[in-house]
Write a protein that holds these residues in place. Structure first.
Motif, PDB file in Angstrom:
ATOM      1  N   ALA A   1      82.910  52.710  54.463  1.00 18.93           N
ATOM      2  CA  ALA A   1      83.828  53.368  53.540  1.00 18.93           C
ATOM      3  C   ALA A   1      85.238  52.787  53.631  1.00 18.93           C
ATOM      4  N   ARG A   2      85.508  52.026  54.685  1.00 22.26           N
ATOM      5  CA  ARG A   2      86.855  51.523  54.884  1.00 22.26           C
ATOM      6  C   ARG A   2      86.992  50.017  54.653  1.00 22.26           C
ATOM      7  N   ILE A   3      85.903  49.370  54.275  1.00 22.29           N
ATOM      8  CA  ILE A   3      86.032  47.962  53.921  1.00 22.29           C
ATOM      9  C   ILE A   3      86.284  47.865  52.424  1.00 22.29           C
ATOM     10  N   PRO A   4      86.888  46.767  51.948  1.00 23.87           N
ATOM     11  CA  PRO A   4      87.156  46.649  50.514  1.00 23.87           C
ATOM     12  C   PRO A   4      85.876  46.749  49.691  1.00 23.87           C
ATOM     13  N   GLU A   5      86.013  47.312  48.516  1.00 24.17           N
ATOM     14  CA  GLU A   5      84.851  47.532  47.655  1.00 24.17           C
ATOM     15  C   GLU A   5      84.109  46.241  47.350  1.00 24.17           C
ATOM     16  N   ASP A   6      84.839  45.166  47.078  1.00 27.54           N
ATOM     17  CA  ASP A   6      84.166  43.915  46.750  1.00 27.54           C
ATOM     18  C   ASP A   6      83.435  43.355  47.963  1.00 27.54           C
ATOM     19  N   GLU A   7      83.945  43.618  49.156  1.00 27.18           N
ATOM     20  CA  GLU A   7      83.257  43.176  50.374  1.00 27.18           C
ATOM     21  C   GLU A   7      81.939  43.925  50.551  1.00 27.18           C
ATOM     22  N   LEU A   8      81.973  45.228  50.293  1.00 28.89           N
ATOM     23  CA  LEU A   8      80.752  46.034  50.399  1.00 28.89           C
ATOM     24  C   LEU A   8      79.725  45.586  49.370  1.00 28.89           C
ATOM     25  N   MET A   9      80.149  45.355  48.139  1.00 31.66           N
ATOM     26  CA  MET A   9      79.222  44.916  47.097  1.00 31.66           C
ATOM     27  C   MET A   9      78.625  43.555  47.443  1.00 31.66           C
ATOM     28  N   THR A  10      79.459  42.678  47.982  1.00 31.72           N
ATOM     29  CA  THR A  10      78.976  41.351  48.376  1.00 31.72           C
ATOM     30  C   THR A  10      77.978  41.470  49.525  1.00 31.72           C
ATOM     31  N   LEU A  11      78.249  42.374  50.443  1.00 31.52           N
ATOM     32  CA  LEU A  11      77.327  42.595  51.561  1.00 31.52           C
ATOM     33  C   LEU A  11      75.957  43.009  51.052  1.00 31.52           C
ATOM     34  N   MET A  12      75.918  43.942  50.120  1.00 30.20           N
ATOM     35  CA  MET A  12      74.637  44.419  49.611  1.00 30.20           C
ATOM     36  C   MET A  12      73.936  43.342  48.777  1.00 30.20           C
ATOM     37  N   ARG A  13      74.704  42.569  48.039  1.00 28.89           N
ATOM     38  CA  ARG A  13      74.082  41.443  47.329  1.00 28.89           C
ATOM     39  C   ARG A  13      73.497  40.450  48.318  1.00 28.89           C
TER      40      ARG A  13
END
Length: 812
Positions: free
Chosen positions: A219-231
């Protein structure tokens, strides 16, 4: 850009009833946590209406209720087959609430009626003595994931999806849970899911921002980082964010409805492409990230401190309703905010409009038979053992690899059960000599396949990944939904799943007391590459202590088997695959070893669990033995048998009874374990007064623990693993732990009353033999032939060495 559902959408459907279900479930959830009485708020709350001990977790509950309500609508519209998995299972009141709303709860618990009286009882029983636990426990309809010890939701979902092509696992993952090792690795399981023959898992990652007292990482990492992680994990993430700054709830419902419909459309398209159009590329499965406040719809402030959207909402947002009048008033206001009079009729039953989004019968997620797997179980077709049994008709002692023999039979089991039997292993199925199974199946694998790869395919009944946690969880999910399987592992590294074993055993223990839970296939471990033949890998690979861990659990659940040869292993495997509601542990070696019993003898011995092998002893029928030599485990049996032969040659008048134990729990008293022997039965085998020298596979203390209630337990002298290990030869490993044949002979001399000082010189010669054998290993790097073959055993010796490591080093 990843797809998102944060923009306001044009309403395409009326979600009012979905919102009302959500409100009702939230109301019921709060009531379960707080109330003993006055469930419908028919008068102002008093202290006596509240529970003296407030136990439960509200923080995660609203998102569970939201996801459930939206799936209900789409199950009805699309006739979906869905199992709901609450990763943050401490949100148990929400899962219970929806089960009561859809009627399942009252069908299974007839005293919890679907009206005001039933609501009162529903509230009172939650986290209350004589009631139900606070998590999504076995008592919770529709649950296959307790969710107390976090981390297993996703792996359970993928295990349930295997060979279940029409099933969707709606798997809510908490952002705190996402920090656990098992969950963090579970994202990779999409590389093992066949869109053609398996079902679908829809991960729904809830970012509510907090754990008990800290923020969550994701919840505390940037949104684009989280989306990239899941991709990067191979998913197509869909982001929904809502519920902040007093946002209208209906706007959030609209966006989440869009996201869920999009995800289900993508799943349907992926499966159609694989099943009808022949597409074989690994798909990018959808997953939803939904960001909402922790404790959403709860109090925003308590005692002047922020609660909603903070860690303070994790458990009980208003903590002192019995001690502080202002807290009691705030609870009343909170519950009234859901406007329960709009959600329940005059009798306290859910309003009729809920029928429009309530699935019927088994389509209800609380009633889905996959979540009560025994309803769907198909018994395994078990091929006859005869074609695989080792022939000892020309004499005992044929040398073979026991697990390789088992692998041949398992190949036939797989062929006969193509959709309800699987083998799981952490990259060790071939190493454990089970690779004959690849004659009937491949390893399921959706990743890239190179020319050098062997036995990888898009469909297969073996799954391997270098994570014991994933293999454990997959088989749990598979058996919980009514299918059968085997988890094979190196013995030492099975400790990695100690906690997961704990939780599954607890589930089985609790489920056995829930009348509507049907028995499910047992969870079966095969532990090989064991402590006595990990001499090539060293101390890190030498640990038989999982057995000690297992027997801590309730006797109704655990079974431990130590077959001494290939035929006993076959018989034991055949037996465990027909059992239910157990955790079965088999420990068996993979290295060449002698075979002692015919198939028929192995069946008889397996039925007894332990017994006297008169051909291996020296006792005289009709006379009491002087000493009992017992063994449990393949290598200990060889050493004990060899010790008896030495004694037979040196002290021919000594009457020795030889006992082999294959079912370890037979050592316990019959009052403590259903497999235990009565005192009279035990004494008939071990005598009531003779010394017993026991060669044991594991830690000696375990045998003492199991036999402490026996007649004169102090007469048991046990040798086993004493935490001495290194990279050395097999026999040197035995000598390091005083389990070798020469030490056992010395033990018999010291323990048998008639021997004592008479054979001091003989005992000294045995000690000299130990010194000599150790010196040989230091000079030659291997064991002498007299201990590395079957020389010295009570049958014609074979010149096949049993200490070679060639099978471990050969790469095919």
């Amino acid at each position: 850009m990843a797809p998102t559902s944060n923009e306001a959408s044009t309403p395409k459907r009326d979600l009012t009833v979905v919102n009302n279900w959500w409100r009702a479930a939230n109301y019921l959830s709060v009531g379960q946590i707080y109330l003993l009485d006055n469930a419908r708020l028919e008068r102002p709350l008093t202290v006596d209406d509240t529970k003296p001990r407030l136990l439960g977790h509200f923080g995660t509950t609203p998102i569970l209720n939201l996801v459930w309500a939206h799936f209900n609508r789409l199950i009805v519209e699309r006739d979906l087959d869905v199992v709901f998995i609450a990763g943050p299972g401490h949100g148990g009141p929400g899962v219970v609430a929806s089960g009561w709303l859809d009627g399942t709860y009252s069908e299974l618990f007839s005293h919890i009626t679907r009206d005001g009286d039933g609501m009162q009882k529903l509230f009172r029983q939650f986290s209350f003595p004589g009631g139900i636990p606070s998590h999504a426990a076995p008592e919770t309809p529709g649950s296959i994931n307790e969710g107390g010890e976090l981390g297993y939701s996703l792996v359970h979902g993928y295990g349930a999806a295997l060979d279940n092509p029409n099933l969707i696992l709606a798997t809510v993952v908490g952002d705190g849970e996402a920090e656990t090792a098992t969950l963090a690795t579970s994202w990779h399981l999409n590389k093992f899911l066949s869109p053609k023959t398996d079902g679908a898992v829809l991960p729904i990652l809830n970012l509510n921002g907090y754990k008990i007292a800290n923020p969550t990482i994701l919840a505390r990492i940037p949104e684009d980082e989280l989306m990239t992680l899941m991709r990067g994990y191979g998913y197509s993430p869909i982001l929904v964010s809502g519920g902040f700054d007093d946002e209208d709830h209906m706007a959030v419902h609209e966006r989440f409805a869009d996201a869920l419909e999009q995800a289900l459309d993508e799943i349907a398209a992926i499966q159609k492409a694989a099943r009808e159009d022949g597409v074989t590329d690994r798909p990018s499965w959808p997953m939803i990230i939904v960001k909402t406040p922790k404790g959403w719809t709860g109090p925003k402030f308590v005692d002047g401190l922020p609660v909603e959207n903070t860690w303070r909402a994790h458990q009980v947002p208003i903590p002192s309703v019995r001690d502080k009048p202002e807290h009691l008033r705030q609870l009343q206001e909170w519950m009234e905010s859901y406007k329960a009079d709009e959600l329940f009729d005059a009798d306290g039953a859910p309003i009729a409009e809920f029928d429009a989004i309530t699935p019927k019968g088994d389509r209800r997620m609380s009633a889905n038979p996959n979540a009560n797997g025994g309803l769907l179980e198909r018994a395994l077709v078990l091929p006859p053992l005869d074609d695989h049994a080792v022939d000892v008709s020309k004499g005992r002692g044929t040398v073979l690899e026991p697990t390789r023999v088992l692998g041949g039979w398992l190949r036939d089991v797989i062929a006969a059960n193509p959709t309800n039997f699987r083998i799981f292993g952490p990259d060790e199925t071939a190493s454990n000599r089970l690779d004959d199974v690849y004659g009937a199946t491949s390893k399921e694998w959706q990743g890239e396949v190179l020319p050098v790869d062997l036995n990888l395919a898009h469909q297969g009944q073996v799954i391997e990944a270098l994570s014991e946690n994933l293999m454990q969880g997959l088989l749990e999910g598979y058996t919980l939904t009514g299918r059968h399987g085997l988890f094979n592992s190196y013995e030492a590294f099975i400790h990695i799943v100690d906690a997961m074993f704990n939780q599954h055993a607890k589930w089985l223990e609790s489920a056995a007391e829930v009348p509507w839970r049907r028995p499910i296939p047992s969870f079966n471990y095969l532990l090989s590459s064991h402590v006595w033949r990990q001499d090539n890998n060293g101390f890190s690979h030498q640990d038989p202590g999982f057995l000690d861990h297992v027997v801590n659990k309730r006797a109704s659940v655990v079974r431990v088997y130590l077959p001494a040869d290939a035929n006993q292993l076959l018989v034991t495997a055949e037996h465990i695959f027909g059992t239910h509601d157990y955790v079965n542990v088999i420990v068996a070696g993979k290295q060449p070893s002698p075979n002692f019993l015919s198939l028929e003898e192995a069946r008889e011995h397996g039925a007894r669990g332990l017994g006297v092998w008169d051909w291996a002893g020296t006792e005289v029928e009709g006379e009491d033995p002087d000493v009992v030599v017992a063994a449990a485990g393949d290598v200990p049996t060889i050493e004990a048998m060899a010790a008896v032969q030495i004694l037979k040659n040196e002290i021919p008048d000594l009457k020795i009874r030889f006992v082999n134990v294959v079912d370890l729990m037979r050592l316990q008293d019959s009052t403590e374990h259903p497999h235990g022997l009565t005192s009279d039965e035990f004494d008939a085998v071990f005598t009531a007064d003779k010394p017993v020298v026991f060669a044991f596979h594991g830690y000696p203390s375990l045998v003492h623990r199991l036999t402490y209630r026996r007649t004169r337990p102090e007469r048991f002298h046990v040798r086993g693993f004493n935490e001495r290990g290194t990279t050395t030869t097999p026999f040197d490993m035995l000598m390091l732990n005083d389990l070798d044949r020469f030490r056992l002979v010395m033990d018999v001399i010291r323990r048998a009353p008639s021997l004592g000082t008479k054979y001091a010189a003989f005992s000294q010669r045995m000690d000299d033999e130990r010194i000599s054998h150790r010196a040989y290993t230091r000079a030659h790097g291997e064991d002498p032939a007299d201990v590395a073959t079957t020389e010295g055993l009570p049958f014609k010796a074979s010149d096949i060495r049993v200490d070679a490591t060639g099978g471990d080093n050969t790469k095919v």
